[in-house]
Design an enzyme around this catalytic site. Structure first.
Site, short mmCIF file in Angstrom:
data_model
loop_
_atom_site.label_atom_id
_atom_site.label_comp_id
_atom_site.label_asym_id
_atom_site.label_seq_id
_atom_site.Cartn_x
_atom_site.Cartn_y
_atom_site.Cartn_z
N LYS A 8 0.84 -1.19 0.00
CA LYS A 8 0.00 0.00 0.00
C LYS A 8 0.88 1.24 0.00
O LYS A 8 1.89 1.30 0.69
CB LYS A 8 -0.88 -0.02 1.26
CG LYS A 8 -1.70 1.23 1.52
CD LYS A 8 -1.13 2.23 2.52
CE LYS A 8 -0.41 1.74 3.71
NZ LYS A 8 0.13 2.86 4.57
N GLY A 97 5.58 1.49 6.72
CA GLY A 97 4.68 2.49 6.16
C GLY A 97 4.04 2.12 4.85
O GLY A 97 3.44 2.97 4.19
N ASP A 135 -5.64 0.57 8.59
CA ASP A 135 -5.32 0.40 7.17
C ASP A 135 -5.88 -0.89 6.59
O ASP A 135 -5.84 -1.08 5.36
CB ASP A 135 -3.80 0.40 6.96
CG ASP A 135 -3.21 1.80 6.98
OD1 ASP A 135 -3.99 2.77 6.98
OD2 ASP A 135 -1.97 1.92 7.00
#
Length: 275
Positions: A8, A97, A135
């Site tokens: 992502k 991240g 997320d």
């Protein structure tokens, strides 16, 4: 059966305020690439997890692993006692991240929905995904979307940059998301722009870049290297320390990847494309 868990990217990430519940109100542009981890499953008694891949040594296969947590929660919510022998091929760095753990959890939900014949689909799996992390819903959806709230409220949008060559790089630094958010200065710098993906990122930012840079100066060096490599655009993703760069062609991206490997051999890199 196997299920991809693509990396992502936060093409833009605006932190608007700290909420009363302790979370931060976000506006972010999620996007995905064509490479990442892979989760596979075979019949088994109970739930088990094996780890393979270059970053397997950075993870534990115990009960706190997000793959097992996702499997147990789906098993509980569906009211079934079926087992599964899961394998996670861990190709993405941990705490970087780019949604590695969240993508793994989301892939596990999609995979076991098929393997166990539950037929819940993305809509039915979404509440379970939201319970696993901010997320995970975006990774479950797996397509370009605007995320608000903690990132779990999603509005899919077309990606006019789909197919763009991308180089993702990490300086070998793992950052705690909580530690990065704790460094945020609390200033609301405004909302995401409207328009197509290319418009949003051109007028966007990542508000966690400066807080992350306060924890490691490697991000500055990495961004400088990417910007100087012929990229048309470079930014940090999520809470870092991974950064990404967009290129006009595969040739430019691959040249940048080779240069990065030569000049910074301890950096992790992945050449891929936006989907």
């Amino acid at each position: 059966m196997r299920e991809p868990a693509p990396a992502k990217l936060n093409l833009a990430l605006h932190v608007r305020e700290r909420r009363a519940d302790g979370y931060h109100a976000l506006e972010t542009l999620f996007a995905f690439v064509d490479q990442g981890d892979v989760v596979s499953v075979a019949p088994g008694d109970g739930l088990s997890l094996a780890l393979t891949g270059p970053f397997a040594c950075d993870l534990g296969s115990g009960d706190d692993n997000l793959v097992l947590r996702a499997a147990r929660l789906l098993q509980s919510q569906a009211g079934i006692a079926k087992g599964a022998a899961l394998t996670l091929d861990k190709r993405l760095p941990v705490a970087s991240g780019i949604g590695g753990g969240s993508a793994d959890a989301a892939a596990t939900l999609r995979l076991l929905d098929r393997f166990w014949g539950l037929d819940l689909g993305i809509e039915g799996l979404m509440p379970i995904a939201a319970a696993l992390g901010s997320d995970v819903p975006a990774c479950l959806l797996g397509r370009t979307a605007i995320g608000t709230g903690r990132g779990e409220h999603l509005v899919p949008i077309a990606n006019d940059l789909a197919g763009t060559p991308v180089l993702i790089a990490n300086p070998g630094v793992a950052l705690s998301t909580a530690a990065v958010f704790a460094q945020w200065d609390g200033v609301d710098r405004g909302a995401l722009a409207a328009g197509e993906v290319s418009d949003i990122i051109a007028h966007g930012r990542n508000d966690l870049t400066t807080p992350a840079q306060e924890l490691t100066r490697d991000i500055n060096r990495l961004l400088d290297a990417l910007i100087g490599s012929g990229a048309s655009f470079a930014r940090m993703s999520g809470s870092g320390a991974t950064c990404f760069a967009l290129y006009e062609s595969d040739v430019l991206r691959d040249r940048a990847s080779r240069a990065m490997s030569q000049d910074h051999p301890h950096y992790w890199t992945m050449a891929c494309r936006l989907t």
